[in-house]
Design an enzyme around this catalytic site. Sequence first.
Site, PDB file in Angstrom:
ATOM      1  N   LYS A 139       0.839  -1.207   0.000  1.00 19.59           N
ATOM      2  CA  LYS A 139       0.000   0.000   0.000  1.00 19.59           C
ATOM      3  C   LYS A 139       0.870   1.251   0.000  1.00 19.59           C
ATOM      4  O   LYS A 139       0.585   2.227  -0.713  1.00 19.59           O
ATOM      5  CB  LYS A 139      -0.904  -0.034   1.240  1.00 19.59           C
ATOM      6  CG  LYS A 139      -1.862   1.145   1.391  1.00 19.59           C
ATOM      7  CD  LYS A 139      -2.932   0.825   2.424  1.00 19.59           C
ATOM      8  CE  LYS A 139      -2.401   0.692   3.823  1.00 19.59           C
ATOM      9  NZ  LYS A 139      -2.225   1.989   4.510  1.00 19.59           N
ATOM     10  N   SER A 140       1.950   1.216   0.781  1.00 19.04           N
ATOM     11  CA  SER A 140       2.831   2.385   0.882  1.00 19.04           C
ATOM     12  C   SER A 140       3.490   2.704  -0.462  1.00 19.04           C
ATOM     13  O   SER A 140       3.510   3.854  -0.909  1.00 19.04           O
ATOM     14  CB  SER A 140       3.918   2.145   1.934  1.00 19.04           C
ATOM     15  OG  SER A 140       3.355   1.968   3.203  1.00 19.04           O
ATOM     16  N   GLN A 172       4.777  10.689   6.714  1.00 21.32           N
ATOM     17  CA  GLN A 172       3.846  10.967   5.614  1.00 21.32           C
ATOM     18  C   GLN A 172       3.763  12.456   5.291  1.00 21.32           C
ATOM     19  O   GLN A 172       3.535  12.826   4.138  1.00 21.32           O
ATOM     20  CB  GLN A 172       2.457  10.415   5.935  1.00 21.32           C
ATOM     21  CG  GLN A 172       2.404   8.906   5.869  1.00 21.32           C
ATOM     22  CD  GLN A 172       0.991   8.376   6.030  1.00 21.32           C
ATOM     23  OE1 GLN A 172       0.016   9.115   6.034  1.00 21.32           O
ATOM     24  NE2 GLN A 172       0.883   7.064   6.174  1.00 21.32           N
ATOM     25  N   ASP A 225       3.977   0.259  12.301  1.00 20.26           N
ATOM     26  CA  ASP A 225       2.796  -0.466  11.825  1.00 20.26           C
ATOM     27  C   ASP A 225       2.780  -1.933  12.227  1.00 20.26           C
ATOM     28  O   ASP A 225       1.739  -2.593  12.103  1.00 20.26           O
ATOM     29  CB  ASP A 225       2.673  -0.356  10.300  1.00 20.26           C
ATOM     30  CG  ASP A 225       2.063   0.969   9.859  1.00 20.26           C
ATOM     31  OD1 ASP A 225       1.504   1.683  10.726  1.00 20.26           O
ATOM     32  OD2 ASP A 225       2.139   1.296   8.663  1.00 20.26           O
ATOM     33  N   ARG A 253       2.450   5.959  -3.242  1.00 21.01           N
ATOM     34  CA  ARG A 253       3.498   6.877  -3.693  1.00 21.01           C
ATOM     35  C   ARG A 253       3.580   6.878  -5.221  1.00 21.01           C
ATOM     36  O   ARG A 253       3.645   7.938  -5.856  1.00 21.01           O
ATOM     37  CB  ARG A 253       4.849   6.460  -3.089  1.00 21.01           C
ATOM     38  CG  ARG A 253       5.008   6.837  -1.608  1.00 21.01           C
ATOM     39  CD  ARG A 253       6.114   6.031  -0.948  1.00 21.01           C
ATOM     40  NE  ARG A 253       6.434   6.500   0.396  1.00 21.01           N
ATOM     41  CZ  ARG A 253       5.682   6.264   1.473  1.00 21.01           C
ATOM     42  NH1 ARG A 253       4.564   5.566   1.366  1.00 21.01           N
ATOM     43  NH2 ARG A 253       6.045   6.728   2.658  1.00 21.01           N
ATOM     44  N   ARG A 296      -3.976   3.729  18.679  1.00 20.66           N
ATOM     45  CA  ARG A 296      -3.687   2.296  18.667  1.00 20.66           C
ATOM     46  C   ARG A 296      -3.136   1.784  19.995  1.00 20.66           C
ATOM     47  O   ARG A 296      -3.344   0.621  20.344  1.00 20.66           O
ATOM     48  CB  ARG A 296      -2.726   1.964  17.525  1.00 20.66           C
ATOM     49  CG  ARG A 296      -3.403   1.999  16.171  1.00 20.66           C
ATOM     50  CD  ARG A 296      -2.459   1.704  15.031  1.00 20.66           C
ATOM     51  NE  ARG A 296      -3.201   1.557  13.776  1.00 20.66           N
ATOM     52  CZ  ARG A 296      -2.653   1.532  12.572  1.00 20.66           C
ATOM     53  NH1 ARG A 296      -1.335   1.643  12.450  1.00 20.66           N
ATOM     54  NH2 ARG A 296      -3.398   1.385  11.497  1.00 20.66           N
TER      55      ARG A 296
END
Length: 407
Positions: A22-23, A146, A290, A27, A321
Amino acid sequence: MNILLKASFGMLSSSIHITGSKSESNRLLLLQALYPQIIVKNVSDSDDSSVMTKALESDDSVIDIHHAGTAMRFLTAYFAVTPGREVVLTGSARMKERPIGILVDALRSLGAKIEYVENEGYPPLRITGAEINSDKVTLKANISSQYITALLLVAAKLKNGLEITLDGEITSLPYLQMTLNLLNQVGISATLENNVITVGPVQQVKPITLTVESDWSSASYFYSLVALAQKGTEVSLSSYVQKSLQGDSALAEVYKKLGVETTFNRNTITLKNIGEVKKQLDLNLVNTPDIAQTIAVTCFGLGVGCHLTGLHTLKIKETDRLEALKTELTKLGAVVTVTNNSLTLEPSTHINSEVAINTYNDHRMAMAFAPLALKTSVIINDAGVVSKSYPSFWDDMQQVGIAVKTL
């Protein structure tokens, strides 16, 4: 959708293909929007990447990115440097509670036109695209990577490029290195030296095709499953390379301490339970936040104590979290303490059965707790939340021997 998870017949040895990172996907999708000469293959099938694709293709004046924090940050920068475009960028109720002021201030200091529609410092944002001529900005180095990546992805499109000075010790360095590496791959000069990132201006790149590596964060749940399974259990995952751009590839070293051996063979990794587990795990996860939830749950399932630090960015994710982990692990019988940047779990051999785990609109909460089904039956509330990053997750759980029953 709430589901009950049980180990149906012990864990099967199997092969799983995991979708693109996903990262990396998000991008490259943004770079592709800026430079159409880029072709991207094996894009993540996650909700976040789908939202990103739709937003970049949309001509609407209001763009709703729902829960996708990466999309909110990256698109804020993208629309700010797109002359002639005016949009309101909004999201879910939780997204409106996630701060974005650091990025907005940085973009404004460069000359961007961004207004807050509701609350100062938070989405939704009204963005009027403009040509940016300024080329220097300073940011605290310990902020979410980010924010910095959002600036890096659009930097080469600025008239004079961009120089970003990072003040202090850098947080989540692997994510910045991933961005710089991808920029270099598409032909953009981007360097990090002495806490200064320099990106040269590039208006057009040569045609290039890039294949996204599979997602290491998603692999973490299989590491957890293998760690909690019987000795000798194996699972193979594709497509992975040994020299990964993703910081979460640190999983291989971390889970060695929890009895899982990783073997690389071409584009596949094989995880094997070798049964040698440390009694206490002390880790600084500042570069890999993560995977903190997965590691904490694995340790609980193994009866291993752990002290995890470097977790300050977890407070502003889909949920807080750290507090969520404490609440749900405590329901299972764990003794947990958290601070603003750490989690400490006491070793314990008792696990409460058929506890209902709340997921807080957070995909990683649902997936991190799933492997505990190898130790006891577990209920996962709002299990569909996994689509944010891994839509086929429950199908893959069944493939490795976890029975999934809808309640």
